[in-house]
Design a protein around this motif. Structure first.
Motif, PDB file in Angstrom:
ATOM      1  N   TRP A  59       0.879  -1.279  -0.131  1.00 55.00           N
ATOM      2  CA  TRP A  59       0.094   0.131   0.091  1.00 55.00           C
ATOM      3  C   TRP A  59       0.728   1.316   0.051  1.00 55.00           C
ATOM      4  N   ALA A  60       1.798   1.368   1.068  1.00 56.95           N
ATOM      5  CA  ALA A  60       2.732   2.489   0.867  1.00 56.95           C
ATOM      6  C   ALA A  60       3.616   2.560  -0.266  1.00 56.95           C
ATOM      7  N   VAL A  61       4.166   1.464  -0.953  1.00 54.46           N
ATOM      8  CA  VAL A  61       5.011   1.628  -2.092  1.00 54.46           C
ATOM      9  C   VAL A  61       4.336   2.159  -3.369  1.00 54.46           C
ATOM     10  N   PHE A  62       2.973   1.541  -3.458  1.00 48.50           N
ATOM     11  CA  PHE A  62       2.113   2.063  -4.495  1.00 48.50           C
ATOM     12  C   PHE A  62       1.277   3.181  -4.378  1.00 48.50           C
ATOM     13  N   SER A  63       1.553   3.888  -3.347  1.00 53.53           N
ATOM     14  CA  SER A  63       1.117   5.418  -3.172  1.00 53.53           C
ATOM     15  C   SER A  63       2.158   6.293  -3.685  1.00 53.53           C
ATOM     16  N   ILE A  64       3.226   5.828  -4.088  1.00 54.45           N
ATOM     17  CA  ILE A  64       4.352   6.956  -4.544  1.00 54.45           C
ATOM     18  C   ILE A  64       3.937   7.514  -5.888  1.00 54.45           C
ATOM     19  N   PRO A  65       3.468   6.506  -6.783  1.00 51.68           N
ATOM     20  CA  PRO A  65       2.964   7.322  -8.235  1.00 51.68           C
ATOM     21  C   PRO A  65       1.885   8.260  -8.098  1.00 51.68           C
ATOM     22  N   ALA A  66       0.851   8.028  -6.955  1.00 49.90           N
ATOM     23  CA  ALA A  66      -0.088   9.027  -6.867  1.00 49.90           C
ATOM     24  C   ALA A  66       0.711  10.162  -6.255  1.00 49.90           C
ATOM     25  N   ALA A  67       1.514  10.213  -5.163  1.00 47.98           N
ATOM     26  CA  ALA A  67       2.449  11.329  -4.777  1.00 47.98           C
ATOM     27  C   ALA A  67       3.016  12.234  -6.080  1.00 47.98           C
ATOM     28  N   VAL A  68       3.385  11.358  -6.904  1.00 47.48           N
ATOM     29  CA  VAL A  68       4.496  11.966  -7.975  1.00 47.48           C
ATOM     30  C   VAL A  68       3.736  12.465  -9.096  1.00 47.48           C
ATOM     31  N   TRP A  69       2.388  11.890  -9.529  1.00 45.89           N
ATOM     32  CA  TRP A  69       1.835  12.168 -10.739  1.00 45.89           C
ATOM     33  C   TRP A  69       0.444  13.050 -10.569  1.00 45.89           C
ATOM     34  N   LEU A  70      -0.247  12.589  -9.434  1.00 47.03           N
ATOM     35  CA  LEU A  70      -1.445  13.399  -8.987  1.00 47.03           C
ATOM     36  C   LEU A  70      -1.070  14.681  -9.016  1.00 47.03           C
ATOM     37  N   PRO A  71      -2.085  15.735  -9.454  1.00 47.16           N
ATOM     38  CA  PRO A  71      -1.713  17.255  -9.466  1.00 47.16           C
ATOM     39  C   PRO A  71      -1.465  17.937  -8.250  1.00 47.16           C
ATOM     40  N   ASP A  72      -0.543  18.742  -8.131  1.00 45.48           N
ATOM     41  CA  ASP A  72      -0.353  19.410  -7.010  1.00 45.48           C
ATOM     42  C   ASP A  72      -1.051  20.651  -7.091  1.00 45.48           C
ATOM     43  N   PRO A  73      -1.340  21.534  -5.967  1.00 41.91           N
ATOM     44  CA  PRO A  73      -1.852  22.706  -5.773  1.00 41.91           C
ATOM     45  C   PRO A  73      -1.485  23.952  -6.888  1.00 41.91           C
ATOM     46  N   THR A  74       0.006  23.721  -7.253  1.00 45.06           N
ATOM     47  CA  THR A  74       0.710  25.049  -8.075  1.00 45.06           C
ATOM     48  C   THR A  74       0.250  24.354  -9.318  1.00 45.06           C
ATOM     49  N   ALA A  75       0.338  23.065  -9.558  1.00 51.37           N
ATOM     50  CA  ALA A  75       0.011  22.683 -10.997  1.00 51.37           C
ATOM     51  C   ALA A  75      -1.303  23.044 -11.474  1.00 51.37           C
ATOM     52  N   LEU A  76      -2.444  22.783 -10.423  1.00 50.80           N
ATOM     53  CA  LEU A  76      -3.819  23.201 -10.701  1.00 50.80           C
ATOM     54  C   LEU A  76      -4.191  24.605 -11.008  1.00 50.80           C
ATOM     55  N   ALA A  77      -3.436  25.205 -10.162  1.00 49.15           N
ATOM     56  CA  ALA A  77      -3.559  26.757 -10.462  1.00 49.15           C
ATOM     57  C   ALA A  77      -3.070  27.270 -11.823  1.00 49.15           C
ATOM     58  N   THR A  78      -2.123  26.894 -12.391  1.00 50.86           N
ATOM     59  CA  THR A  78      -1.664  27.011 -13.628  1.00 50.86           C
ATOM     60  C   THR A  78      -2.114  26.105 -14.800  1.00 50.86           C
ATOM     61  N   SER A  79      -2.845  25.264 -14.694  1.00 48.79           N
ATOM     62  CA  SER A  79      -3.093  24.401 -15.550  1.00 48.79           C
ATOM     63  C   SER A  79      -4.170  24.959 -16.713  1.00 48.79           C
ATOM     64  N   GLY A  80      -4.803  26.046 -16.439  1.00 42.97           N
ATOM     65  CA  GLY A  80      -5.803  26.528 -17.321  1.00 42.97           C
ATOM     66  C   GLY A  80      -6.790  25.739 -17.640  1.00 42.97           C
ATOM     67  N   ALA A  81      -7.195  24.534 -16.355  1.00 42.53           N
ATOM     68  CA  ALA A  81      -8.547  23.724 -16.813  1.00 42.53           C
ATOM     69  C   ALA A  81      -9.797  24.583 -16.748  1.00 42.53           C
ATOM     70  N   SER A  82     -10.392  23.975 -17.945  1.00 37.41           N
ATOM     71  CA  SER A  82     -11.880  24.450 -18.404  1.00 37.41           C
ATOM     72  C   SER A  82     -12.826  23.966 -17.188  1.00 37.41           C
ATOM     73  N   GLU A  83     -14.096  24.285 -17.396  1.00 38.16           N
ATOM     74  CA  GLU A  83     -15.077  23.866 -16.575  1.00 38.16           C
ATOM     75  C   GLU A  83     -15.223  22.320 -16.528  1.00 38.16           C
ATOM     76  N   SER A  84     -14.684  21.543 -17.715  1.00 40.39           N
ATOM     77  CA  SER A  84     -14.754  20.339 -17.864  1.00 40.39           C
ATOM     78  C   SER A  84     -14.011  19.622 -16.864  1.00 40.39           C
ATOM     79  N   ALA A  85     -13.010  20.280 -16.372  1.00 38.88           N
ATOM     80  CA  ALA A  85     -12.089  19.633 -15.195  1.00 38.88           C
ATOM     81  C   ALA A  85     -12.129  20.383 -14.144  1.00 38.88           C
TER      82      ALA A  85
END
Length: 494
Positions: free
Chosen positions: A284-310
């Motif tokens: 469980w701990a080991v396979f949480s690492i990809p989530a920690a790396v690839w799920l978006p960070d707050p800064t990435a979310l703020a600059t992603s320019g996501a539309s209302e669809s996301a």
């Protein structure tokens, strides 16, 4: 609109954690933890009626128990049946899980804290599972096993709620759905422009005695695109959810096959059970690492320019980052009071109907899984190899079900109709078990009175339960108000 590469990263991060948590709940929480807690209590319990003969001198773990006496354990001033001890611990963990989810629901909706919340509770659950490795049943602190089980279940429940918040956004960001959303926006812009033009043309045409059509082609095209968009979004949600379940089931099968070696070699000792639960926590701990790396960070979310669809971020998520945890928890309970007012219930009556149904259905599914393992151990006296085979058989058919039902649904049925069919199929399991009261031991087969029947139950339940999880998650995601997914989420165990 996200690029294909960015969408794949987020999807793979989500799927990695979905499979990791699914493995833990299948292998550790559902299969081994019930018999682990029962055995810990049995190793420290005494036989009725004298309450002086240790249970461990009569029956070894998972071996045939010919003694008709009940085994009870003393906790404080209370004597508790060893099988009931496992159920009590699970009930307390579910209650605390629910309270924790309500308290942190608003925090999970805040994308500035969502990822941190997921990882924090994932590590809590994984660490609690690993600690089982250093707690033998002979220890005077054996009762701490109940505390560790509660911590693991709460960590699993809260982290999965945070994980599920990402599901609607992932579905909206899938290439097919995003493309239809772009076409729909273009069509709506054209329709708005046409309305302005028609307003001028109609005024001019009135002076010339010429009538304009009341329904334009653009409006009909927009309506058709909306239907296609809704259907594609529904299918994408169920497809991603089903894929997470299938990957988790596949990984659970691999871990169960690995666990078969120490459980068989050590003849089902308490150490082999602790080892299996600990391995589930480590994975469980080991396979949480990809989530920690690839799920978006707050800064990435703020600059992603996501539309209302996301819906990955609310503008308040970044500016509101200095709020204390205490403030968020108090606000969550206040929001819960507001959600339960009559006006809110009327406005979101379908969501509340689903929640009422979910409370009954999820509790029924969980009761079947948890008590079936205890029933196999204490009543049918099944050996370790047989229990692990059931554990392997259930996720095998679960993979089949979670992949087969979306194929049927895409061609013929909606998510809701699939859910209804699955509930009907699962209802046959307790109905069949009730036949055992009719037979009353007069036959060697029927009503779950033999070990052979449990294998048939595993096939039926696995095929239904895997699909039920994915469709329940996908259908509920369609009912949630945008931006409030975690606030309305409920633990899977409830």
């Amino acid at each position: 609109m996200l690029s294909a590469a960015e969408f794949k990263k987020r999807l793979h991060g989500w799927l990695s954690y979905a499979s990791a948590s699914e493995v833990f709940v299948i292998v550790s929480l559902t299969l081994f933890l019930p018999i682990f807690l029962e055995q810990f209590a049995r190793d420290n319990g005494f036989l009725l009626p004298d309450r002086t003969t240790p249970c461990s001198t009569v029956a070894k773990i998972l071996h045939v128990n010919d003694s008709p006496e009940r085994c009870i354990v003393k906790l404080g001033f209370l004597w508790i049946d060893t099988a009931s001890f496992s159920l009590y611990v699970y009930s307390i963990s579910v209650a605390l899980q629910a309270l924790t989810v309500i308290s942190v629901g608003g925090i999970a909706d805040n994308s500035a804290h969502r990822k941190r919340l997921l990882l924090t509770f994932a590590l809590q659950g994984a660490f609690a599972a690993v600690l089982f490795l250093i707690l033998p049943s002979s220890s005077p602190l054996w009762f701490l096993s109940a505390f560790l089980a509660i911590c693991a279940n709460v960590g699993f429940g809260v982290s999965v709620v945070a994980m599920n918040v990402y599901l609607p956004s992932l579905a909206r960001d899938s290439p097919e759905v995003a493309e239809l959303c772009l076409q729909l926006e273009t069509s709506q812009d054209a329709e708005d422009s046409e309305l302005v033009d028609n307003g001028r043309t109609a005024s001019e045409a009135h002076t010339e005695g010429v009538e304009e059509p009341l329904i334009s082609r653009n409006r009909a095209e927009s309506s058709e695109l909306r239907v296609r968009y809704d259907n594609e979004l529904s299918w994408a949600t169920s497809r991603i959810s089903s894929l997470g379940i299938a990957l988790g089931y596949g990984a659970a099968i691999c871990l169960l096959l690995v666990a078969l070696i120490p459980v068989t070699k050590l003849k089902g000792s308490t150490f082999s059970l602790r080892l299996t639960i600990g391995l589930g926590g480590i994975r469980w701990a080991v396979f949480s690492i990809p989530a920690a790396v690839w799920l978006p960070d707050p800064t990435a979310l703020a600059t992603s320019g996501a539309s209302e669809s996301a819906i990955w971020i609310d503008s308040s998520d970044i500016t509101d980052g200095k709020r204390s945890i205490r403030t968020d928890v108090v606000a969550a309970w206040k929001r819960l009071g507001g959600m339960l007012c009559w006006q809110e219930i009327k406005k979101l009556r379908n969501t509340f109907k689903y929640l009422a149904a979910w409370f009954l259905l999820s509790d029924g599914f969980t009761t079947i899984t948890f008590t079936a393992i205890l029933f196999c151990k204490t009543s049918l006296n099944m050996r370790p190899s047989a229990l692990i085979l059931i554990g392997v058989l259930t996720p095998c058919t679960g993979i089949l079900g979670s992949l087969l039902w979306p194929m049927i649904q895409r061609k013929f049925l909606s998510n809701l109709k699939i859910l209804i069919i699955l509930v009907i199929l699962c209802s046959a399991i307790p109905a069949y078990g009730c036949l055992g009261f009719v037979f009353q031991g007069r036959t060697s087969f029927g009503g779950l009175t033999s070990q052979r029947e449990m294998f048939g139950l595993a096939v039926d339940f696995g095929c239904v339960y895997g699909a039920f999880q994915s469709y329940a998650r996908a259908f509920y995601a369609e009912l949630l108000p945008p931006g409030e997914e975690a606030r309305w989420s409920v633990p899977r165990n409830i």
